[in-house]
Write a protein that holds these residues in place. Sequence first.
Motif, mmCIF file in Angstrom:
data_model
loop_
_atom_site.group_PDB
_atom_site.id
_atom_site.type_symbol
_atom_site.label_atom_id
_atom_site.label_comp_id
_atom_site.label_asym_id
_atom_site.label_seq_id
_atom_site.Cartn_x
_atom_site.Cartn_y
_atom_site.Cartn_z
ATOM 1 N N PHE A 147 0.981 -1.234 -0.121
ATOM 2 C CA PHE A 147 0.035 -0.110 -0.061
ATOM 3 C C PHE A 147 0.812 1.047 0.117
ATOM 4 O O PHE A 147 0.661 2.221 -0.726
ATOM 5 C CB PHE A 147 -1.075 -0.025 1.061
ATOM 6 C CG PHE A 147 -2.255 0.448 0.877
ATOM 7 C CD1 PHE A 147 -3.244 -0.560 0.146
ATOM 8 C CD2 PHE A 147 -2.626 1.628 0.985
ATOM 9 C CE1 PHE A 147 -4.475 -0.278 -0.053
ATOM 10 C CE2 PHE A 147 -3.978 2.121 0.684
ATOM 11 C CZ PHE A 147 -4.886 0.877 0.007
ATOM 12 N N GLY A 191 2.464 1.746 -3.556
ATOM 13 C CA GLY A 191 1.292 1.882 -4.427
ATOM 14 C C GLY A 191 1.271 0.898 -5.380
ATOM 15 O O GLY A 191 0.953 1.193 -6.528
ATOM 16 N N LEU A 244 -2.560 9.197 5.514
ATOM 17 C CA LEU A 244 -3.717 8.463 4.742
ATOM 18 C C LEU A 244 -3.582 6.969 4.600
ATOM 19 O O LEU A 244 -4.743 6.325 4.676
ATOM 20 C CB LEU A 244 -3.619 9.061 3.191
ATOM 21 C CG LEU A 244 -4.797 8.588 2.209
ATOM 22 C CD1 LEU A 244 -5.928 8.809 2.610
ATOM 23 C CD2 LEU A 244 -4.438 9.192 0.811
ATOM 24 N N ARG A 269 1.412 9.569 1.562
ATOM 25 C CA ARG A 269 0.986 10.381 2.486
ATOM 26 C C ARG A 269 0.778 9.206 3.743
ATOM 27 O O ARG A 269 -0.233 8.581 3.919
ATOM 28 C CB ARG A 269 -0.538 11.193 2.318
ATOM 29 C CG ARG A 269 -0.327 12.067 1.167
ATOM 30 C CD ARG A 269 -1.632 12.463 1.032
ATOM 31 N NE ARG A 269 -1.489 13.453 -0.328
ATOM 32 C CZ ARG A 269 -2.701 13.965 -1.060
ATOM 33 N NH1 ARG A 269 -4.008 13.579 -0.187
ATOM 34 N NH2 ARG A 269 -2.784 14.636 -1.951
#
Lengths: 153, 385
Positions: free
Chosen positions: B55, B58, B119, B116
């Motif tokens: 995660f 990405g 996030l 981020r």
Amino acid sequence: MKAGERIVAHAVVPLDFTYNYRVGQYIERYIKALGEKKIMAVKCQDCGRVFVPPRKICGTCNRILDEWVEVGPEGTIEIFTIGHVKLNKGLVEKIDKPSIIAMVKLDGASSLLPCVINGLDPEKVKKGLRVKAVFKEPPEDSLFDLDHFEPVG
Amino acid sequence: MERKVAVVGYAMTRQASDIGVPRPIMLFELVKGLFDQMGITRDDIDTFVLCSNDFQCGRTISNVFEDTPVGAYMKDETKVEADGVMAVMYGAIRIMSGLYDTALVVGNSLGGSEFRPYLIMDYQLHPAYDRQLGILNEPVTAALQAKAYMEKYKITEDHLNKIAARLLRNAAKNPFALRGKEDATPEYIASSEYLYEPLRELHCYPFTDGACAVVLASDKRAKALTDKPVWIKGFGDSIEGYFLGDRDLSWSRSAKVAADRAYRMAGISNPAKEIDVAEISIKFASQEPIICEALGLFPEGSGAEVADRGLAEIGGEMPVCPSGGGLGAYPFSAMGLIRVAECAKQINGEAGDIQVKDVKTAVAHGQDGFCAQHNAVMVLSSEEG
Ligand SMILES: [Zn+2]
């Protein structure tokens, strides 16, 4: 492009991509009860603890939780924080009016529930303060039917 | 431990808010540099353990672009998605199995420039409950944890400011840290803005790019690879349940369970006496006393006294994070690995301006999840014993 500037590839990961999580019978029953202004929890028949939001398994006892009990709608603030910012997709943004976020121990529950407290001056929030649940009217069959908490009386 | 395992080499990148090179180049330069420094090649590594997170990168299976840069092409390679201390544990266990004699453990994260962190943490929230409601996020949970500890043990914001100031002063002396301030004072910390009370901006970890690599070897191979092996004497990990409302946030039960396991394996009965320095992973200044106490480095609820008397200073009774720890830099998957490398540096007397005197035994700690839901602890020592 200015001299010295690097080329960055913006690889967009579809963070808005929708996963269709089945909430399961427990959260379904919780949501249904919120529509009737009731907060439902589950009790472990081994350790006796009462969990809210309801979930299926007691980690300590490694058993299925199957006894439903009603908790609240009043409770006590155990821990709180006053927020001066909010997060917008992970970015910190200042807010004009401070928020109160608290862990509330609902009457009859063993676990604490993360809650937003409205109708209270942040200067006056303290541990031990009694609060009550405020439900959405009319209900919309979602978790948001438990809208927020406010001071009792 | 039947088969002993040692840290025989380590290297880390400078931790930065933007490391300025693509991940494969960062990893290649780091690992090739380490191999050259040790006088070895990738042929000397039997198994590779990569620590990164899909995660955060990405993309799925984040290690597919990492194995070639670190020299794992066509080799035995596996991945840990959690913290770096857990990756070192995994590497050590692979060597202890007898199947491998050497392991390279590499962790990396580009939380400063590529994603981020707050996030990413939102996506750890319970998808059908907390994520729907949007009440919790990482700094909110940390603030609630801070309040739970501070109210129980009468710790003030001034104590938090002292902790943060000490860490930033330490980080200023650490050439690898991202954020440091030589003359940081509690007043300087207090001048930063509140996010969620009692946490101010300078109580929180900086968003960081960085990587770290550690070479492990069995006792059979260790002495051929270095004059100064640092022995892994014990390790343990433990995870609490997800729901914050079920946990007593004023202490860390899982960090205590993890530490107890590590100490039992290492034969340590009095950590406060037997450990010379601690490198722990904290994301917020308020987590330091909670983790230190769970690790038995200071008595329960002693956060105020430790801060007031400077007991955790580099020259103090129990130095904690001479590197500046999580307030100096927090590159997610590399974080715990850096703690292990910092412990090895301290034990080998290679820590320069942040060197603690006469370090024989050190403890490294890593965490993952909200309010350190998952904890891992590792004891390292100059003594093979
Ligand atoms: Zn139970």
